[in-house]
Design an enzyme around this catalytic site. Sequence first.
Site, PDB file in Angstrom:
ATOM      1  N   SER A 178       1.042  -1.381   0.331  1.00  0.00           N
ATOM      2  CA  SER A 178       0.054  -0.457  -0.407  1.00  0.00           C
ATOM      3  C   SER A 178       1.030   1.143  -0.199  1.00  0.00           C
ATOM      4  O   SER A 178       2.334   0.225   0.293  1.00  0.00           O
ATOM      5  CB  SER A 178      -0.694  -0.020   1.203  1.00  0.00           C
ATOM      6  N   TYR A 183      -1.781  -0.093  10.984  1.00  0.00           N
ATOM      7  CA  TYR A 183      -1.817  -0.967   9.380  1.00  0.00           C
ATOM      8  C   TYR A 183      -0.719   0.050   8.871  1.00  0.00           C
ATOM      9  O   TYR A 183       0.377  -0.884   7.664  1.00  0.00           O
ATOM     10  CB  TYR A 183      -2.990  -0.035   8.839  1.00  0.00           C
TER      11      TYR A 183
HETATM   12  N1  LIG Z   1      -8.352  -0.571  -1.083  1.00  0.00           N
HETATM   13  C1  LIG Z   1      -7.683   0.404  -0.932  1.00  0.00           C
HETATM   14  O1  LIG Z   1      -7.434   1.589  -1.077  1.00  0.00           O
HETATM   15  C2  LIG Z   1      -6.450  -0.171  -0.846  1.00  0.00           C
HETATM   16  C3  LIG Z   1      -5.097   0.074  -0.865  1.00  0.00           C
HETATM   17  C4  LIG Z   1      -3.664  -0.002  -0.733  1.00  0.00           C
HETATM   18  C5  LIG Z   1      -3.576  -0.905  -0.097  1.00  0.00           C
HETATM   19  N2  LIG Z   1      -4.961  -2.256  -1.010  1.00  0.00           N
HETATM   20  C6  LIG Z   1      -4.564  -3.730   0.268  1.00  0.00           C
HETATM   21  O2  LIG Z   1      -5.131  -4.200  -1.001  1.00  0.00           O
HETATM   22  C7  LIG Z   1      -5.472  -5.520  -0.544  1.00  0.00           C
HETATM   23  C8  LIG Z   1      -6.636  -6.215  -1.123  1.00  0.00           C
HETATM   24  O3  LIG Z   1      -7.418  -5.390  -0.515  1.00  0.00           O
HETATM   25  P1  LIG Z   1      -9.202  -4.821  -1.137  1.00  0.00           P
HETATM   26  O4  LIG Z   1      -9.134  -3.078  -0.875  1.00  0.00           O
HETATM   27  O5  LIG Z   1      -9.469  -5.361  -2.117  1.00  0.00           O
HETATM   28  O6  LIG Z   1      -9.807  -5.217   0.162  1.00  0.00           O
HETATM   29  P2  LIG Z   1     -11.248  -6.155  -0.110  1.00  0.00           P
HETATM   30  O7  LIG Z   1     -12.427  -5.611  -0.662  1.00  0.00           O
HETATM   31  O8  LIG Z   1     -11.655  -5.515   1.517  1.00  0.00           O
HETATM   32  O9  LIG Z   1     -10.840  -7.904  -0.460  1.00  0.00           O
HETATM   33  C9  LIG Z   1     -10.235  -8.146   1.193  1.00  0.00           C
HETATM   34  C10 LIG Z   1      -9.730  -9.664   0.140  1.00  0.00           C
HETATM   35  O10 LIG Z   1      -8.706 -10.435   1.232  1.00  0.00           O
HETATM   36  C11 LIG Z   1     -10.031 -11.480   1.519  1.00  0.00           C
HETATM   37  N3  LIG Z   1      -9.431 -11.621   3.163  1.00  0.00           N
HETATM   38  C12 LIG Z   1      -9.559 -10.689   4.292  1.00  0.00           C
HETATM   39  N4  LIG Z   1      -9.205 -10.687   5.088  1.00  0.00           N
HETATM   40  C13 LIG Z   1      -8.632 -12.670   4.909  1.00  0.00           C
HETATM   41  C14 LIG Z   1      -8.338 -13.355   5.755  1.00  0.00           C
HETATM   42  N5  LIG Z   1      -7.702 -13.521   7.678  1.00  0.00           N
HETATM   43  N6  LIG Z   1      -7.658 -14.369   4.861  1.00  0.00           N
HETATM   44  C15 LIG Z   1      -7.726 -14.666   3.649  1.00  0.00           C
HETATM   45  N7  LIG Z   1      -8.581 -13.350   3.455  1.00  0.00           N
HETATM   46  C16 LIG Z   1      -8.665 -12.733   3.916  1.00  0.00           C
HETATM   47  C17 LIG Z   1     -11.287 -11.182   1.745  1.00  0.00           C
HETATM   48  O11 LIG Z   1     -12.178 -12.491   1.465  1.00  0.00           O
HETATM   49  P3  LIG Z   1     -12.184 -12.958   3.185  1.00  0.00           P
HETATM   50  O12 LIG Z   1     -12.969 -11.620   3.387  1.00  0.00           O
HETATM   51  O13 LIG Z   1     -13.542 -13.929   2.862  1.00  0.00           O
HETATM   52  O14 LIG Z   1     -11.759 -13.347   4.030  1.00  0.00           O
HETATM   53  C18 LIG Z   1     -11.362 -10.228  -0.118  1.00  0.00           C
HETATM   54  O15 LIG Z   1     -11.298 -11.904  -0.464  1.00  0.00           O
HETATM   55  C19 LIG Z   1      -5.113  -5.777   0.897  1.00  0.00           C
HETATM   56  O16 LIG Z   1      -3.984  -5.639   1.037  1.00  0.00           O
HETATM   57  C20 LIG Z   1      -5.055  -3.935   1.384  1.00  0.00           C
HETATM   58  O17 LIG Z   1      -3.848  -3.884   2.244  1.00  0.00           O
HETATM   59  C21 LIG Z   1      -6.001  -2.102  -0.652  1.00  0.00           C
END
Ligand SMILES: NC(=O)c1ccc[n+]([C@@H]2O[C@H](COP(=O)([O-])OP(=O)(O)OC[C@H]3O[C@@H](n4cnc5c(N)ncnc54)[C@H](OP(=O)(O)O)[C@@H]3O)[C@@H](O)[C@H]2O)c1
Length: 261
Positions: free
Chosen positions: A145, A158
């Site tokens: 991130s 985080y």
């Molecule tokens: N969205 C943003 O603005 C952003 C920015 C920077 C970085 N990121 C990073 O990008 C990644 C994906 O984020 P996203 O925005 O796509 O999030 P999201 O839409 O909330 O999706 C999160 C995914 O991770 C899974 N997950 C959560 N906890 C888990 C666990 N303990 N074990 C296995 N799977 C788990 C969820 O499925 P389940 O809940 O079914 O397990 C889901 O498939 C993350 O690492 C996040 O920190 C996101």
Amino acid sequence: MPIDRNLEGQHAIITGGSRGIGAAVATALAARGASITLMARSIGDLREHAATLQELGGPVQVVECDVADEASVDRAFERAESGLGAARILINNAGTAKSAKFAATSRAMWDLMIGVNLTGTYLCTARAMPAMLAAKNGRIVNIASTAGLRGYKTMTAYCAAKHGVIGFTRALALETAKAGVTVNAVCPGYTDTDLTDTAVDNIVNALGKTPEEARAMLVAIIPRGVMTTPGEVAAAVAWLCAPESAAITGVALPVAGGEVT
Ligand SMILES: NC(=O)c1ccc[n+]([C@@H]2O[C@H](COP(=O)([O-])OP(=O)(O)OC[C@H]3O[C@@H](n4cnc5c(N)ncnc54)[C@H](OP(=O)(O)O)[C@@H]3O)[C@@H](O)[C@H]2O)c1
């Protein structure tokens, strides 16, 4: 322009592959010919996204996994490997983000941020690495991130976890550089997913803003003036997985519209 199927037959494991960025990465890798294992905790969500990947051609399987739980990771990788063989690509994407002022950051919140975002990355990498080293062929992409490259108020846990993911990436890349295994981090800025919707809800609750005002506050920090899309993150990941990206290792690549330069 047709997409180059440059990952034909390679087994890619994507953690957190059911929604958001992970789902978009899975689509991008499947479109390039990879065989796909999607991992997450909710099997229903995984099946839903897997159904959309079937039409892209390659095999797709779903495996329940909590990346913060070592026994769950072991079971999941055994199932993934028995279905589609050893992984040549691992995308450590599963993550969660909670915000609170430092004084209100409980030990439980700290442990959750470190456990899912950082320890989860370690556990899955440890499970995938031996076969990659034996094959002298592997690609690991850690979804960190911009919070791994700079600080944000109310996000100490985080930010610590994501800075940790980048340190882990840089150090491991040095160890595997001669072994045909690249290890990189992609650092999205605010990206339009459920996770960002939670950030918007937090601002609404904490500051009494409307959802529109809360989203505008997030967008205001992005020089491009719009949030990153999951597809834009996925394109960067797919490029790092390509055979021609063999010289790129140990980088932390922002995909953030200029927020971090
Ligand atoms: N969205 C943003 O603005 C952003 C920015 C920077 C970085 N990121 C990073 O990008 C990644 C994906 O984020 P996203 O925005 O796509 O999030 P999201 O839409 O909330 O999706 C999160 C995914 O991770 C899974 N997950 C959560 N906890 C888990 C666990 N303990 N074990 C296995 N799977 C788990 C969820 O499925 P389940 O809940 O079914 O397990 C889901 O498939 C993350 O690492 C996040 O920190 C996101």
